[in-house]
Design a protein around this motif. Structure first.
Motif, PDB file in Angstrom:
ATOM      1  N   ALA A  13      44.292  35.669  38.336  1.00  0.00           N
ATOM      2  CA  ALA A  13      45.177  34.967  39.267  1.00  0.00           C
ATOM      3  C   ALA A  13      45.449  35.772  40.532  1.00  0.00           C
ATOM      4  O   ALA A  13      45.825  35.200  41.552  1.00  0.00           O
ATOM      5  N   MET A  14      45.254  37.096  40.486  1.00  0.00           N
ATOM      6  CA  MET A  14      45.582  37.945  41.621  1.00  0.00           C
ATOM      7  C   MET A  14      44.354  38.412  42.407  1.00  0.00           C
ATOM      8  O   MET A  14      44.502  39.128  43.395  1.00  0.00           O
ATOM      9  N   ARG A  15      43.190  38.045  42.007  1.00  0.00           N
ATOM     10  CA  ARG A  15      41.996  38.534  42.693  1.00  0.00           C
ATOM     11  C   ARG A  15      41.856  37.963  44.099  1.00  0.00           C
ATOM     12  O   ARG A  15      41.150  38.530  44.931  1.00  0.00           O
ATOM     13  N   GLY A  16      42.501  36.842  44.367  1.00  0.00           N
ATOM     14  CA  GLY A  16      42.440  36.271  45.709  1.00  0.00           C
ATOM     15  C   GLY A  16      43.123  37.117  46.759  1.00  0.00           C
ATOM     16  O   GLY A  16      42.919  36.903  47.966  1.00  0.00           O
ATOM     17  N   LEU A  17      43.931  38.087  46.347  1.00  0.00           N
ATOM     18  CA  LEU A  17      44.570  38.983  47.313  1.00  0.00           C
ATOM     19  C   LEU A  17      43.590  39.990  47.906  1.00  0.00           C
ATOM     20  O   LEU A  17      43.896  40.613  48.933  1.00  0.00           O
ATOM     21  N   PHE A  18      42.427  40.140  47.276  1.00  0.00           N
ATOM     22  CA  PHE A  18      41.474  41.165  47.702  1.00  0.00           C
ATOM     23  C   PHE A  18      40.136  40.498  48.008  1.00  0.00           C
ATOM     24  O   PHE A  18      39.360  40.202  47.084  1.00  0.00           O
ATOM     25  N   PRO A  19      39.816  40.258  49.266  1.00  0.00           N
ATOM     26  CA  PRO A  19      38.582  39.540  49.639  1.00  0.00           C
ATOM     27  C   PRO A  19      37.357  40.445  49.660  1.00  0.00           C
ATOM     28  O   PRO A  19      36.566  40.452  50.598  1.00  0.00           O
ATOM     29  N   TYR A  20      37.168  41.244  48.627  1.00  0.00           N
ATOM     30  CA  TYR A  20      36.008  42.117  48.498  1.00  0.00           C
ATOM     31  C   TYR A  20      35.789  42.396  47.020  1.00  0.00           C
ATOM     32  O   TYR A  20      36.632  42.045  46.180  1.00  0.00           O
ATOM     33  N   GLU A  21      34.688  43.014  46.694  1.00  0.00           N
ATOM     34  CA  GLU A  21      34.318  43.213  45.292  1.00  0.00           C
ATOM     35  C   GLU A  21      34.893  44.498  44.710  1.00  0.00           C
ATOM     36  O   GLU A  21      35.159  44.562  43.505  1.00  0.00           O
TER      37      GLU A  21
END
Length: 365
Positions: A13-21
């Motif tokens: 749910a929180m991965r959208g805060l980081f636009p990189y791998e």
């Protein structure tokens, strides 16, 4: 990538805060403190190294890994010294949090006063504000107390401004108030009871003192200039200056050769400690720069503090009329000429009218 923490290590749910791998090197080293712990944290890292992502890691932990008491909705507060910074962060967070069903509310001098703004504050998951506005809201407004009890995470940007005469006392008072209220036994099971501080800055001279002031078990993370995304070279120029009050003027007179020496013919940006010094440096560089040192169509040097130096000069004012010097005999003759009737279609000249008025005043004296 060896040693770098993948974004997939975060809750989905929180991965959208980081636009990189992957997190970068600085973020990976501080990952266990920012996301894997509830302890307060102070980070000192160079500009451009990704300090804002450290705040995102702390937010992700608050929203996903903490078990809050039933019926309590935690809120995070991000505090920055300037409204321009808060607006930029608010715009970025709103774009990231809205798809996640989270709400970001901006609270500055221009917002937070209308009924719609107050309703948004009550439903917010993240409040972006300035020290002055948060101080006013939490100190003098009745709804500020209920808002404070929901604060579980307090994010401070540019923490080094504690030493500034203007904003430092307000920032210190706000943090001290939040610490004092969080220690109250009357809070019960509210998020404020587990208040956590996360502070970041690029320049903190006494980072250990600030960490102990925030919390006795506050973690400290310090990173040198090697963590900058763009390598930085340092050159120190020493000059013998015996007259202290002309310090800025002497530095400005020596600026252009230093820029020519280290810029490599590329554009250069010079930081000055005041608007007056910026104007002085720009004028000195304009005087010493060669006409062939710039590409055609581009100014050689300019001042961001006062672009009016390069506007065309205003036209000079018209010269005043010459004074009239005359003896009493010539004034009598002039009076006789002025008393003659004016022919139709003609008028008395301004000079004669002025002489007549001066003569009348001299007679009255």
């Amino acid at each position: 990538m060896s040693g770098l923490v993948p974004v997939s290590a975060l809750p989905a749910a929180m991965r959208g805060l980081f636009p990189y791998e992957h997190l970068n090197r600085m973020q990976s080293e501080v990952f266990e403190y920012a996301f894997g712990s509830d302890a307060s944290l102070v980070v000192s890292s160079p500009t451009g190294s990704g300090k804002t992502a450290v705040l995102d890691l702390a937010l992700a932990r608050m929203w996903t890994l903490r078990d809050w008491p039933a019926g309590s909705k935690p809120v995070a507060v991000y505090m920055a010294p300037l409204k321009a910074i808060t607006h930029e962060r608010s715009t970025d967070w709103q774009a990231k949090l809205t798809p996640l069903g989270l709400r970001c509310c901006e609270l500055t001098g221009d917002t937070g006063n209308s009924p719609a703004d107050l309703a948004a504050l009550r439903d917010a998951d993240l409040i972006v504000t300035t020290p002055e506005k948060w101080d006013a809201v939490t100190r003098s407004r009745s709804d500020g107390q209920s808002m404070i009890s929901r604060v579980a995470l307090f994010l401070i940007d540019e923490i080094h401004l504690l030493a500034e005469e203007g904003r430092g006392p307000t920032l210190e008072a706000v943090v001290a108030r939040m610490k004092l209220i969080s220690l109250s036994e009357m809070l019960g099971d509210t998020p404020l009871r587990w208040l956590r501080f996360v502070a970041i800055s690029a320049t903190i001279a006494n980072i250990d003192d600030i960490a102990r002031w925030l919390h006795p078990q506050c973690a400290v993370a310090t990173f040198d200039s090697s963590y900058r995304p763009v390598p930085l070279q340092w050159h120190v120029e020493a000059h013998d200056m015996r007259i202290t009050y002309t310090f800025d003027a002497q530095l400005a007179s020596r600026l252009w050769p230093v820029v020519r020496k280290h810029s490599g013919g590329r554009p250069a940006l010079v930081f000055c400690n005041s608007r007056k010094t910026a104007d002085l440096a720009a004028q000195a560089s304009l005087t010493r720069s060669s006409p062939n040192s710039a590409r055609p169509g581009f100014p050689r040097v300019f001042s961001l503090a006062s672009p009016s130096h390069f506007a065309p000069p205003p036209p000079p004012p018209p010269p005043p009329p010459p004074p009239i010097f005359a003896s009493s005999k010539s004034l009598s003759l002039l009076s006789a000429r002025c008393s003659r009737p004016t022919l139709p279609g003609h008028s008395t000249s301004p000079m004669l009218r002025g002489a007549r008025s001066r003569m009348a005043s001299s007679r009255s004296c």
